[in-house]
Enzyme design. Structure first.
Site, PDB file in Angstrom:
ATOM      1  N   GLU A 165       0.781  -1.232   0.000  1.00 11.45           N
ATOM      2  CA  GLU A 165       0.000   0.000   0.000  1.00 11.45           C
ATOM      3  C   GLU A 165       0.824   1.299   0.000  1.00 11.45           C
ATOM      4  O   GLU A 165       0.751   2.105   0.910  1.00 11.45           O
ATOM      5  CB  GLU A 165      -0.939  -0.037   1.221  1.00 11.45           C
ATOM      6  CG  GLU A 165      -1.809  -1.296   1.235  1.00 11.45           C
ATOM      7  CD  GLU A 165      -2.516  -1.554   2.560  1.00 11.45           C
ATOM      8  OE1 GLU A 165      -2.513  -0.671   3.427  1.00 11.45           O
ATOM      9  OE2 GLU A 165      -3.062  -2.651   2.746  1.00 11.45           O
ATOM     10  N   GLU A 272      -6.331 -11.130  -0.757  1.00 12.78           N
ATOM     11  CA  GLU A 272      -7.103 -10.940   0.490  1.00 12.78           C
ATOM     12  C   GLU A 272      -8.606 -10.901   0.207  1.00 12.78           C
ATOM     13  O   GLU A 272      -9.349 -10.111   0.738  1.00 12.78           O
ATOM     14  CB  GLU A 272      -6.656  -9.656   1.197  1.00 12.78           C
ATOM     15  CG  GLU A 272      -5.154  -9.588   1.443  1.00 12.78           C
ATOM     16  CD  GLU A 272      -4.716  -8.355   2.197  1.00 12.78           C
ATOM     17  OE1 GLU A 272      -5.586  -7.602   2.693  1.00 12.78           O
ATOM     18  OE2 GLU A 272      -3.497  -8.125   2.329  1.00 12.78           O
TER      19      GLU A 272
HETATM   20  O1  G3I Z   1      -4.739  -9.724  19.398  1.00 12.64           O
HETATM   21  C1  G3I Z   1      -5.242  -8.507  19.986  1.00 12.64           C
HETATM   22  C2  G3I Z   1      -6.085  -8.831  21.209  1.00 12.64           C
HETATM   23  O2  G3I Z   1      -5.255  -9.430  22.193  1.00 12.64           O
HETATM   24  C3  G3I Z   1      -6.686  -7.532  21.754  1.00 12.64           C
HETATM   25  O3  G3I Z   1      -7.565  -7.851  22.836  1.00 12.64           O
HETATM   26  C4  G3I Z   1      -7.473  -6.840  20.658  1.00 12.64           C
HETATM   27  C5  G3I Z   1      -7.983  -5.512  21.184  1.00 12.64           C
HETATM   28  O4  G3I Z   1      -8.562  -4.810  20.109  1.00 12.64           O
HETATM   29  O5  G3I Z   1      -6.616  -6.562  19.514  1.00 12.64           O
HETATM   30  C6  G3I Z   1      -6.106  -7.782  18.972  1.00 12.64           C
HETATM   31  O6  G3I Z   1      -5.266  -7.472  17.861  1.00 12.64           O
HETATM   32  C7  G3I Z   1      -6.007  -7.070  16.705  1.00 12.64           C
HETATM   33  C8  G3I Z   1      -5.644  -8.026  15.547  1.00 12.64           C
HETATM   34  O7  G3I Z   1      -6.245  -7.601  14.326  1.00 12.64           O
HETATM   35  C9  G3I Z   1      -6.085  -9.452  15.832  1.00 12.64           C
HETATM   36  O8  G3I Z   1      -7.486  -9.482  15.910  1.00 12.64           O
HETATM   37  C10 G3I Z   1      -5.542  -5.657  16.349  1.00 12.64           C
HETATM   38  O9  G3I Z   1      -5.995  -4.766  17.346  1.00 12.64           O
HETATM   39  C11 G3I Z   1      -6.147  -5.260  14.994  1.00 12.64           C
HETATM   40  O10 G3I Z   1      -5.587  -4.014  14.583  1.00 12.64           O
HETATM   41  C12 G3I Z   1      -5.748  -6.300  13.924  1.00 12.64           C
HETATM   42  O11 G3I Z   1      -6.413  -5.934  12.727  1.00 12.64           O
HETATM   43  C13 G3I Z   1      -5.819  -6.532  11.557  1.00 12.64           C
HETATM   44  C14 G3I Z   1      -5.481  -5.387  10.577  1.00 12.64           C
HETATM   45  O12 G3I Z   1      -5.007  -5.919   9.333  1.00 12.64           O
HETATM   46  C15 G3I Z   1      -4.394  -4.510  11.139  1.00 12.64           C
HETATM   47  O13 G3I Z   1      -3.239  -5.298  11.312  1.00 12.64           O
HETATM   48  C16 G3I Z   1      -6.836  -7.467  10.930  1.00 12.64           C
HETATM   49  O14 G3I Z   1      -7.035  -8.598  11.777  1.00 12.64           O
HETATM   50  C17 G3I Z   1      -6.316  -7.926   9.561  1.00 12.64           C
HETATM   51  O15 G3I Z   1      -7.289  -8.719   8.899  1.00 12.64           O
HETATM   52  C18 G3I Z   1      -5.996  -6.722   8.682  1.00 12.64           C
HETATM   53  O16 G3I Z   1      -5.472  -7.188   7.462  1.00 12.64           O
HETATM   54  C19 G3I Z   1      -4.979  -6.176   6.564  1.00 12.64           C
HETATM   55  C20 G3I Z   1      -3.785  -6.750   5.834  1.00 12.64           C
HETATM   56  O17 G3I Z   1      -2.792  -7.108   6.786  1.00 12.64           O
HETATM   57  C21 G3I Z   1      -3.240  -5.766   4.810  1.00 12.64           C
HETATM   58  N1  G3I Z   1      -4.301  -5.406   3.863  1.00 12.64           N
HETATM   59  C22 G3I Z   1      -5.472  -4.819   4.507  1.00 12.64           C
HETATM   60  C23 G3I Z   1      -6.053  -5.809   5.515  1.00 12.64           C
HETATM   61  C24 G3I Z   1      -7.270  -5.218   6.155  1.00 12.64           C
HETATM   62  O18 G3I Z   1      -6.903  -4.052   6.863  1.00 12.64           O
END
Ligand code: G3I
Length: 380
Positions: A165, A272
């Protein structure tokens, strides 16, 4: 902009690596049943693996991954903030389990993601006086991160999302003003790929982004990718994230995107894929994770289950998407859904927290949905 012969030849010279990774991965992947087996002569079929699935030994989810998919992507466990939270501290456990799972099940293993503007600790971009790091300091930190991570999984991770990105969401026609770009300029993009290639010359290296069907983004990326290839930067393919809705983007727009990047001699990966069935929180159609909107019941119409009519619409949408992917199977190396079941999809909480979404091929109990059967029905 027409690619010049030099960088087309260069991209084409890199393409066999992608083709080789695809063939090798498909042939060596364990004979699995389900989607992967049905699409074996078309392209790899994959899923993103959540950290929960690995760390909480979600046996049902793991069984689904084994039986249906021959490619897996680390959804979160290899992001900088997760795996390298301090300059001198690494968290290997979840990532090691992810790679071990893929190797044991003879799957194509995809590492995600080496350089991104998101999910990266602020200290990476700061020097000891808390000023913006110098280009040299940031470059050495990038090299340390990529070399340590890629080296650990050399020969185990087949393909890396090297950079995510780079394009601004403001007009989709310029570099995103990330700290990477502000400090190093476009060199951060080139150096990430060169460093990854030096660390593992056999790994396939991808540029991964969303809204790759936007014309202005295509114009910008053709120029930026051509410029990089012209400089000998080893970019082997592009990832179309494919975070779609039921009605948009059109098949024609998606087809054009596949063609634009394939015409550059790059392998195309659908990295994705999910299909959001809920009302758009705004006309915003991206996947920029920092965007979010207030919850409201009208934005969450199906809290207790997906109506038959919508399940039908989703099945039709997935069928038209996979029909298109089959049509372009010679350019497409892989189609990965962003999650395994609806229960663990990021779309339940983005762009609106706390919704009940139904974007994938398996329901919350891990059962195949109508959409799964419509996709399978195309090839069996
Ligand atoms: O694991 C912690 C948990 O312990 C905590 O209680 C909770 C509190 O909110 O957060 C959890 O972590 C979260 C994680 O997902 C696992 O669920 C993070 O806050 C959250 O930011 C994270 O979001 C991920 C996001 O990328 C940011 O990294 C999404 O799962 C994931 O599907 C998403 O994927 C991205 C790709 O990597 C890149 N392309 C876009 C796509 C969507 O944004």
């Amino acid at each position: 902009m027409k690619m010049n012969r030099r960088n087309f030849v260069l991209a084409a010279s890199l393409a066999p690596l992608s083709a080789c990774v695809k063939t090798q991965a498909i042939s060596s992947a364990v004979k699995s049943s389900g989607l992967a087996e049905a699409y074996r002569d078309k392209f790899l079929v994959g899923a993103a693996v959540s950290t929960d699935t690995l760390m909480n030994s979600d046996v049902a989810d793991q069984q689904l991954l084994k039986s249906e998919f021959n490619s897996i992507t680390a959804e979160n466990c290899q992001k900088w903030e997760e795996i390298h939270p301090e300059l001198d501290r690494w968290n290997w456990e979840a990532s090691d389990r992810f790679v071990k799972f893929g190797i044991e099940n003879k799957q194509h293993v995809l590492g995600h993601t080496l350089v991104w503007h998101s999910q990266i600790p602020e200290h990476v971009f700061r020097d000891s006086d808390q000023n913006l790091a110098s280009p040299g300091l940031l470059k050495s930190r990038m090299e340390n991160h990529i070399n340590t991570l890629v080296d650990r999984y050399k020969g185990k991770i087949d393909t890396w999302d090297v950079v995510n990105e780079i394009v601004s969401d403001d007009g989709y026609d310029k570099w995103r003003e990330s700290d990477w770009y502000k400090i190093m300029g476009p060199e951060f993009f080139y150096h990430a790929f060169k460093t990854a290639h030096a660390a593992d010359p056999k790994a396939e290296l991808l540029y991964n982004d969303y809204n790759m069907h936007y014309k202005s983004k295509q114009v910008f990326l053709k120029r930026a990718l051509s410029e990089a290839l012209d400089r000998g930067v080893p970019i082997h393919g592009v990832g179309l994230q494919a975070h779609y809705m039921l009605g948009e983007p059109s098949i024609e727009e998606i087809e054009r995107a596949i063609e634009v990047y394939a015409e550059m001699g790059l392998s195309v990966h659908i990295t994705e894929l999910d299909v959001d069935v809920l009302p758009a929180a705004f006309e915003y159609m991206g996947a920029e994770i920092s965007t979010s909107f207030e919850y409201s019941d009208e934005l969450n119409p199906y809290p207790n289950g997906l109506p038959e009519a919508v399940a039908e619409e989703l099945a039709t949408r997935y069928a038209e998407l996979f029909k298109l992917f089959i049509k372009h199977k010679d350019s497409i190396s892989r189609v990965t859904t962003w999650g395994t079941t609806d229960a663990n999809s990021w779309k339940n909480n983005w762009p609106v927290k706390g919704r009940t979404n139904y974007p994938l091929l398996f329901d919350r109990s891990g059962n195949p949905k109508k959409a799964y059967h419509s996709v399978l029905g195309l090839v069996s």
